[in-house]
Design an enzyme around this catalytic site. Structure first.
Site, short mmCIF file in Angstrom:
data_model
loop_
_atom_site.label_atom_id
_atom_site.label_comp_id
_atom_site.label_asym_id
_atom_site.label_seq_id
_atom_site.Cartn_x
_atom_site.Cartn_y
_atom_site.Cartn_z
N THR A 1 0.75 -1.21 -0.05
CA THR A 1 0.01 0.00 0.05
C THR A 1 0.98 1.28 -0.09
OG1 THR A 1 0.05 0.11 2.56
CG2 THR A 1 -1.89 -1.12 1.20
N HIS A 2 0.56 2.22 -0.67
CA HIS A 2 1.22 3.50 -0.71
C HIS A 2 2.65 3.24 -1.51
CE1 HIS A 2 -1.08 5.33 2.25
NE2 HIS A 2 -0.93 4.11 2.92
N SER B 1 18.59 -0.73 -25.87
CA SER B 1 19.16 0.76 -26.03
C SER B 1 20.47 0.82 -26.97
CB SER B 1 19.62 1.48 -24.36
OG SER B 1 20.35 2.49 -24.82
N LYS C 1 21.10 -2.48 -21.56
CA LYS C 1 19.53 -2.36 -21.04
C LYS C 1 18.56 -3.16 -22.02
CE LYS C 1 17.81 1.36 -19.59
NZ LYS C 1 17.31 2.73 -19.54
N GLU D 1 5.57 0.31 -21.21
CA GLU D 1 5.22 1.68 -21.32
C GLU D 1 4.56 2.23 -21.85
OE1 GLU D 1 9.63 3.51 -21.01
OE2 GLU D 1 9.82 1.35 -21.43
N TYR E 1 -30.63 14.08 -36.12
CA TYR E 1 -29.30 14.00 -36.83
C TYR E 1 -28.72 15.67 -36.76
CZ TYR E 1 -25.44 13.05 -40.01
OH TYR E 1 -23.96 13.19 -40.55
N GLN F 1 -21.03 12.96 -37.52
CA GLN F 1 -19.88 12.52 -38.56
C GLN F 1 -18.54 12.32 -37.69
OE1 GLN F 1 -19.79 12.90 -43.00
NE2 GLN F 1 -18.04 14.16 -42.41
N LYS G 1 -17.01 8.76 -36.00
CA LYS G 1 -16.10 7.42 -36.43
C LYS G 1 -14.75 7.38 -35.91
CE LYS G 1 -19.84 7.53 -39.81
NZ LYS G 1 -20.00 8.74 -39.15
N1 ARG Z 1 -21.53 10.83 -43.75
C1 ARG Z 1 -22.43 10.95 -42.68
C2 ARG Z 1 -22.02 10.79 -41.05
O1 ARG Z 1 -20.90 9.99 -40.94
C3 ARG Z 1 -23.59 10.16 -43.35
C4 ARG Z 1 -24.92 10.66 -42.77
C5 ARG Z 1 -25.22 12.03 -43.56
N2 ARG Z 1 -26.52 12.44 -43.43
C6 ARG Z 1 -26.82 13.67 -43.88
N3 ARG Z 1 -28.29 13.99 -43.44
N4 ARG Z 1 -26.07 14.49 -44.24
O2 ARG Z 1 -22.64 11.10 -40.40
#
Ligand code: ARG
Length: 466
Positions: free
Chosen positions: A163-164, A285, A291, A298, A325, A330, A333
């Site tokens: 601990t610590h 190294s 080393k 890491e 939306y 977008q 992703k």
């Molecule tokens: N490339 C867009 C995204 O990844 C797809 C959906 C686009 N829809 C729109 N109404 N412009 O979100």
């Protein structure tokens, strides 16, 4: 489609536009550079959609057949690496559809009936993240198995518990390994829970409100392996909770990997020598020939930064977005792609390191007895054998530790006379609790460090994993 609409504005939505986009607009708008990773899911979703459109009589069987087959042609082009990705077509959805039109002609235009890119991207991305959840689950399970193998081998090897980062009480190597199994077990259950929650199909929510076509969302949901269609079309197109749950589960898991990585860095140092990492997971190294650096550990200690960063980035994108939306989404992703790649690589690297490392049993045992690690055992014995209140036992033990420290010896090296000078009731039986092996063997409480307890947990985990 006229020539003018092809050259001056977008071929997919250019009807109301007189001019094409500025080059910078195209650069900020296009996602094809990264969302091409969704090609398989996009084609899978489109094939399910086309089959459903035919089954419900919305398009003809012939058109659906042409679309289904054409999509397979497009798929093989992408997989063969000779698909002409085009930035002016923005994203994977429009790239695939435009190519489908080139391949099969007029029926391609019927694919987008009763669908929008909004439900399309939500579906594609959900399918992709679901695969990553499965990959994370498999990666975690493999790492758990490697940890269990270490724990089994050293179920009764003693080492210092800290601990610590100060020596506290002796524990067993197996117990320490199994602590990470518990953490990773929670990670497993987080991914499994999230997978159950996310497994609803957005497809058929269309742009946001649903559609007037007589679609069958249950059919497409089943075809794509979803448990059911999402129940609210507004939510279906604008929900990214599944990605946030993936990222937060990944961040917690990466935090666990980072803690283990930090221990491996410390343990593999010349000062500790608790483990010897294999050459396969170390580097040298260029200037210091002696080393061997724990670079993989890491890097694993650091990878949490990227994953946590992705999580914070997507939370920040999503907070405050009005329904439904918005193009902001977008930005989901790249964060998730990078976090998923990072997590899978991290799990694989940690699994390799754990599998290949050798615990240094003599060094662990020597360190276990240093630092008066059995002082608590002595205090407990004074309570048990002599009936002292724990506070008094603590004081007597502290005096004995000071005495041993002054003499430069460990507690078991004090003579009975020296001990009795501090408390006359002490008998020779005390030596039975002072060794580190006695100490760990006595910690039989459920979940304690005694080798029997560790073996029981190993057996339980083996049953859980099957
Ligand atoms: N490339 C867009 C995204 O990844 C797809 C959906 C686009 N829809 C729109 N109404 N412009 O979100």
């Amino acid at each position: 489609m006229t020539n003018a609409s092809q050259t001056s504005s977008n071929a997919m939505w250019g009807g109301r536009f007189a001019a094409g986009p500025d080059a910078i607009m195209e650069a900020i708008n296009a996602s094809i550079g990264f969302d091409k990773r969704l090609y398989a899911q996009d084609i899978q979703g489109s094939r399910a959609h086309a089959a459903m459109l035919a089954a419900t009589g919305i398009i003809s069987d012939n058109d659906a057949k042409a679309i289904g087959e054409g999509l397979l042609t497009v798929l093989s082009e992408i997989e063969a690496g000779n698909f002409p990705f085009r930035t002016e077509l923005e994203d994977i959805h429009m790239n695939v559809e435009a190519r489908l039109k080139e391949v099969i002609g007029e029926p391609a235009g019927r694919l987008h009936t009763a669908r929008s890119r909004n439900d399309q991207v939500a579906t594609d991305f959900r399918l992709w993240v679901r695969d990553q959840m499965d990959a994370a689950i498999a990666g975690i399970e493999a790492l758990i198995r490697a940890l269990i193998a270490q724990a089994e081998q050293g179920a009764d090897w003693v080492m210092p518990g800290f601990t610590h980062l100060q020596t506290a009480q002796p524990v067993t190597w197996g117990h320490h390994m199994m602590a990470y199994v518990e953490m990773l077990g929670r990670d497993l259950s987080r991914f499994r829970d999230a997978r159950v929650r996310m497994n609803e199909s957005p497809l058929g929510a269309a742009a946001l409100a649903g559609t007037s076509f007589p679609i069958d969302r249950h059919m497409t949901a089943a075809a794509l392996g979803f448990d059911r269609p999402a129940a609210n079309s507004l939510d279906a197109v604008s929900d990214r909770d599944f990605a946030l749950e993936f990222l937060s589960s990944a961040a917690i898991c990466a935090m666990h990997l980072s803690r283990l990585a930090e221990e491996l860095v410390i343990w593999s140092s010349a000062q500790f020598r608790f483990v010897i990492l294999s050459d396969r997971f170390s580097t040298g190294s260029s200037i210091m020939p002696q080393k061997k650096n724990p670079d993989a550990a890491e890097l694993l200690r650091a990878k949490i930064g990227r994953i946590l960063g992705a999580m914070v980035a997507l939370f920040t994108v999503m907070k405050g977005l009005p329904l439904t939306y918005s193009k902001d989404m977008q930005e989901d992703k790249e964060q998730v792609f990078d976090a998923a790649d990072t997590l899978m690589l991290s799990l694989a690297a940690m699994e390799g390191m754990v599998r290949d490392m050798a615990a240094n049993r003599p060094a662990l045992e020597a360190a276990a007895s240093a630092g008066f690690s059995t002082a608590t055992d002595l205090a407990d014995w004074l309570v048990r054998a002599l009936g002292l209140p724990f506070r008094d036992a603590h004081h007597v033990t502290g005096t004995l530790v000071r005495k041993a420290e002054e003499k430069g010896v460990d507690l078991p090296d004090l003579s009975l006379e020296e001990m009795q000078a501090v408390h006359p009731g002490i008998t020779v039986d005390v030596f039975a609790v002072l060794g580190v092996h006695n100490s760990v063997a006595s910690r039989q409480s459920y979940g304690g460090t005694a080798p029997d307890q560790v073996r029981a947990q190993i057996a339980r985990w083996k049953e859980v994993l099957g």
